[in-house]
Enzyme design. Structure first.
Site, PDB file in Angstrom:
ATOM      1  CG  HIS A 159      87.502  91.036  44.472  1.00  0.00           C
ATOM      2  ND1 HIS A 159      86.398  90.314  44.094  1.00  0.00           N
ATOM      3  CD2 HIS A 159      87.262  91.424  45.742  1.00  0.00           C
ATOM      4  CE1 HIS A 159      85.518  90.279  45.084  1.00  0.00           C
ATOM      5  NE2 HIS A 159      86.020  90.959  46.099  1.00  0.00           N
ATOM      6  CG  ASP A 366      91.088  89.431  34.706  1.00  0.00           C
ATOM      7  OD1 ASP A 366      90.748  89.958  35.780  1.00  0.00           O
ATOM      8  OD2 ASP A 366      90.478  89.598  33.632  1.00  0.00           O
TER       9      ASP A 366
HETATM   10  P1  ADQ Z   1      86.643  92.964  36.740  1.00  0.00           P
HETATM   11  O1  ADQ Z   1      88.026  93.406  36.383  1.00  0.00           O
HETATM   12  O2  ADQ Z   1      85.584  93.977  36.583  1.00  0.00           O
HETATM   13  O3  ADQ Z   1      86.587  92.341  38.208  1.00  0.00           O
HETATM   14  P2  ADQ Z   1      85.388  90.456  35.654  1.00  0.00           P
HETATM   15  O4  ADQ Z   1      85.687  89.389  36.625  1.00  0.00           O
HETATM   16  O5  ADQ Z   1      85.445  89.974  34.247  1.00  0.00           O
HETATM   17  O6  ADQ Z   1      86.379  91.689  35.734  1.00  0.00           O
HETATM   18  O7  ADQ Z   1      83.940  91.015  35.961  1.00  0.00           O
HETATM   19  C1  ADQ Z   1      83.309  91.956  35.138  1.00  0.00           C
HETATM   20  C2  ADQ Z   1      81.789  91.858  35.328  1.00  0.00           C
HETATM   21  O8  ADQ Z   1      81.186  92.974  34.695  1.00  0.00           O
HETATM   22  C3  ADQ Z   1      81.201  90.606  34.684  1.00  0.00           C
HETATM   23  O9  ADQ Z   1      80.188  90.097  35.501  1.00  0.00           O
HETATM   24  C4  ADQ Z   1      80.619  91.135  33.360  1.00  0.00           C
HETATM   25  O10 ADQ Z   1      79.500  90.412  32.865  1.00  0.00           O
HETATM   26  C5  ADQ Z   1      80.223  92.551  33.738  1.00  0.00           C
HETATM   27  N1  ADQ Z   1      80.303  93.417  32.553  1.00  0.00           N
HETATM   28  C6  ADQ Z   1      81.389  93.702  31.805  1.00  0.00           C
HETATM   29  N2  ADQ Z   1      81.051  94.507  30.778  1.00  0.00           N
HETATM   30  C7  ADQ Z   1      79.739  94.749  30.866  1.00  0.00           C
HETATM   31  C8  ADQ Z   1      78.797  95.517  30.086  1.00  0.00           C
HETATM   32  N3  ADQ Z   1      79.139  96.182  28.997  1.00  0.00           N
HETATM   33  N4  ADQ Z   1      77.516  95.542  30.506  1.00  0.00           N
HETATM   34  C9  ADQ Z   1      77.156  94.860  31.619  1.00  0.00           C
HETATM   35  N5  ADQ Z   1      77.980  94.121  32.377  1.00  0.00           N
HETATM   36  C10 ADQ Z   1      79.259  94.074  32.020  1.00  0.00           C
HETATM   37  C11 ADQ Z   1      87.515  92.188  39.296  1.00  0.00           C
HETATM   38  C12 ADQ Z   1      88.819  91.465  38.949  1.00  0.00           C
HETATM   39  C13 ADQ Z   1      88.533  90.112  38.311  1.00  0.00           C
HETATM   40  C14 ADQ Z   1      87.649  89.277  39.250  1.00  0.00           C
HETATM   41  C15 ADQ Z   1      86.425  90.082  39.705  1.00  0.00           C
HETATM   42  C16 ADQ Z   1      85.652  89.343  40.790  1.00  0.00           C
HETATM   43  O11 ADQ Z   1      89.615  92.275  38.078  1.00  0.00           O
HETATM   44  O12 ADQ Z   1      89.733  89.412  38.017  1.00  0.00           O
HETATM   45  O13 ADQ Z   1      87.205  88.120  38.561  1.00  0.00           O
HETATM   46  O14 ADQ Z   1      86.815  91.339  40.246  1.00  0.00           O
HETATM   47  O15 ADQ Z   1      86.470  88.944  41.847  1.00  0.00           O
END
Ligand code: ADQ
Length: 469
Positions: A159, A366
């Site tokens: 990921h 990311d």
């Molecule tokens: P993350 O680093 O966690 O994921 P991201 O892809 O942005 O980053 O996903 C975060 C998720 O958490 C999103 O669905 C977001 O809506 C949710 N989220 C964040 N803050 C929140 C809050 N305060 N309350 C509720 N929900 C919240 C890792 C990798 C990424 C990759 C994903 C999926 O680092 O690059 O895109 O996995 O493969």
């Protein structure tokens, strides 16, 4: 169809897999499990005594899907999760060797826990199961299964970014880790750049060969692929629309008193570029006095991994920066940065995205970044907000309708904020349509189905090994 077994560090709870309650990924993976029947296996998130840990896995049935979870002892948690996974692999894979802390004991713990988990799973496996392992916590998982004679098809999806060889070489056990990856039948990456970095390592440092997506190294044959993770845009649009009329969202709207809104949502992590983002917003207010009092940045950042030292530092830095900038530009009825450390329901986040004029998503590095995609999917097509996106997010490859920025360039990001705030409706709509076309094409279902089709398409591992000889 053979059964699917999903292995990930954390297992979603049955509630998180149900529609609007949970995150998109949990819903997407659960969809595949429901279709073929299967098992979702991993850590429960609990730290327990060794005796309790050894009693697992705990099984919970939901239709044709079994949730199988184990607790981790304190020592295993410290070495495998807090230590090697999050204080060493995470920073190096995000190009932050300066923050990485290598500890040989933790690395041994990481391998030991992978092996222990693999043996816990073996009891639940059937000969025809296909096994899909997720993310950097579990790189040696297939190797442990293979050592125990398991010949099932096993795939791995990373990921987070895969670093270029020059960065990876800093990690002392780099060769063992890449060798472990070669025990999978299919290894999937978020972007072409990540796949290329893996191929480069194989050719330059593992004396292996790469022909198209076929890799031979360490006496094994495997295939690689690019599988861009996405969201279900239709579902997000519905959540965003439904939330619009709810009290919390109306209250926020009222409290803004007609000011423009910039939304940022990230886990509190140094890879997300939060300090640089705050500085860019400060620069914007400094250069554009006419906007002071007229635009608010809402930054939602729930703390994660708060027992890793670098995460305590980023939290302190951010609190300091938010306080400093607010001190400079606040008025009696105006706070430029609202910095919130909580988790929110998905519908609430999605409707806040819909209310805002800018989605400011500026990670320094990311794998993909789902927030960027959620932001676009949540917009009102008649009056969409603008995505301002870092060129270093995997999502930049498809979200070509975004205003792209280099997050290290504070002035450039500040200019992009100004441009997005004043962008004419026709241009906003055109950019939104470009991004939406990509979201529909690379949605979460396509990601999952493409990976599983490729994994089902490989022959069982013992055949593959014979072919390699
Ligand atoms: P993350 O680093 O966690 O994921 P991201 O892809 O942005 O980053 O996903 C975060 C998720 O958490 C999103 O669905 C977001 O809506 C949710 N989220 C964040 N803050 C929140 C809050 N305060 N309350 C509720 N929900 C919240 C890792 C990798 C990424 C990759 C994903 C999926 O680092 O690059 O895109 O996995 O493969």
């Amino acid at each position: 169809m053979s059964r699917l077994v999903v292995v990930s560090n954390r297992v979603a709870t049955p509630t998180e897999t149900k529609g609007s309650a949970g995150g998109g990924l949990a819903v997407g993976v659960f969809g595949a499990l429901k279709d073929s029947g299967g098992v979702w296996f991993g850590w429960s998130g609990d730290v327990v005594t060794e005796t309790v840990a050894n009693q697992g896995p705990k099984l919970e049935q939901d239709g044709a899907v079994t949730f199988a979870t184990v607790g981790l002892s304190k020592k295993d948690y410290d070495q495998y999760y807090r230590g090697f996974s999050n204080a060493e692999l995470w920073p190096v894979f995000h190009y932050r060797n300066d923050l990485a802390v290598y500890d040989r004991e933790e690395y041994h713990g990481y391998r030991r826990v992978n092996s222990w988990l693999a043996h816990k799973l073996i009891k639940l496996l059937q000969p025809d199961d296909i096994i899909w392992v997720h993310d950097y916590h579990l790189i040696p998982f297939a190797e442990a299964l293979r050592s125990a004679g398991i010949a099932n098809r096993i795939g791995f999806f990373l990921h987070i970014p895969f670093p270029s060889p020059q960065i990876l070489l800093n990690l002392p056990p780099h060769e063992e880790l890449v060798k472990s990856l070669c025990c999978y039948d299919v290894v999937g990456f978020q972007t072409e750049g990540d796949e290329l970095a893996f191929h480069d390592y194989i050719q330059q440092h593992a004396h292996g060969t790469v022909t198209g997506n076929q890799v031979e190294a360490f006496g094994r044959k495997l295939q690689t692929g690019v599988y861009r993770i996405g969201v279900f845009p239709h579902e997000i649009a519905e959540q965003a629309e439904r939330g619009e009329a709810r009290q919390d969202v109306m209250d926020l709207k009222q409290s803004l008193e007609g000011r423009k809104l910039i939304m940022s949502v990230d886990r509190l992590d140094y890879s997300k570029g939060l300090v640089e983002r705050f500085k860019a917003f400060e620069q914007f207010l400094e250069k554009s006095p006419e906007w002071r009092g007229n635009v608010t940045l809402v930054q939602i950042a729930p703390p994660t991994r708060s027992d890793v030292e670098t995460y305590q530092q980023i939290r302190q830095n951010l609190e300091y920066e938010a306080g400093r900038i607010n001190g400079r530009f606040s008025g009696l009825d105006y706070t430029p940065i609202r910095y919130l450390n909580q988790r929110y329901d998905r519908w609430k986040l999605m409707s806040l995205f819909r209310e805002s004029q800018i989605g400011l998503v500026t990670p320094l590095r990311d794998g993909m970044n789902l927030v960027a995609k959620e932001y676009v999917a949540a917009q009102n097509p008649d009056d969409p907000g603008v995505l301002v996106l870092s060129q270093f997010a995997g999502a930049a490859g498809e979200m070509t309708g975004a205003v792209m920025v280099n997050p290290h360039d504070v002035v450039g990001t500040s200019d992009a904020i100004g441009r997005a705030l004043t962008m004419p409706l026709a241009e906003r709509q055109q950019r939104y349509q470009t991004n939406m076309a990509a979201l529909r094409k690379f949605d979460l279902g396509a990601w999952r189905d493409r990976f599983l089709t490729d994994l089902r398409g490989v022959r069982k591992s013992d055949d593959a090994q014979k072919r390699a000889k």
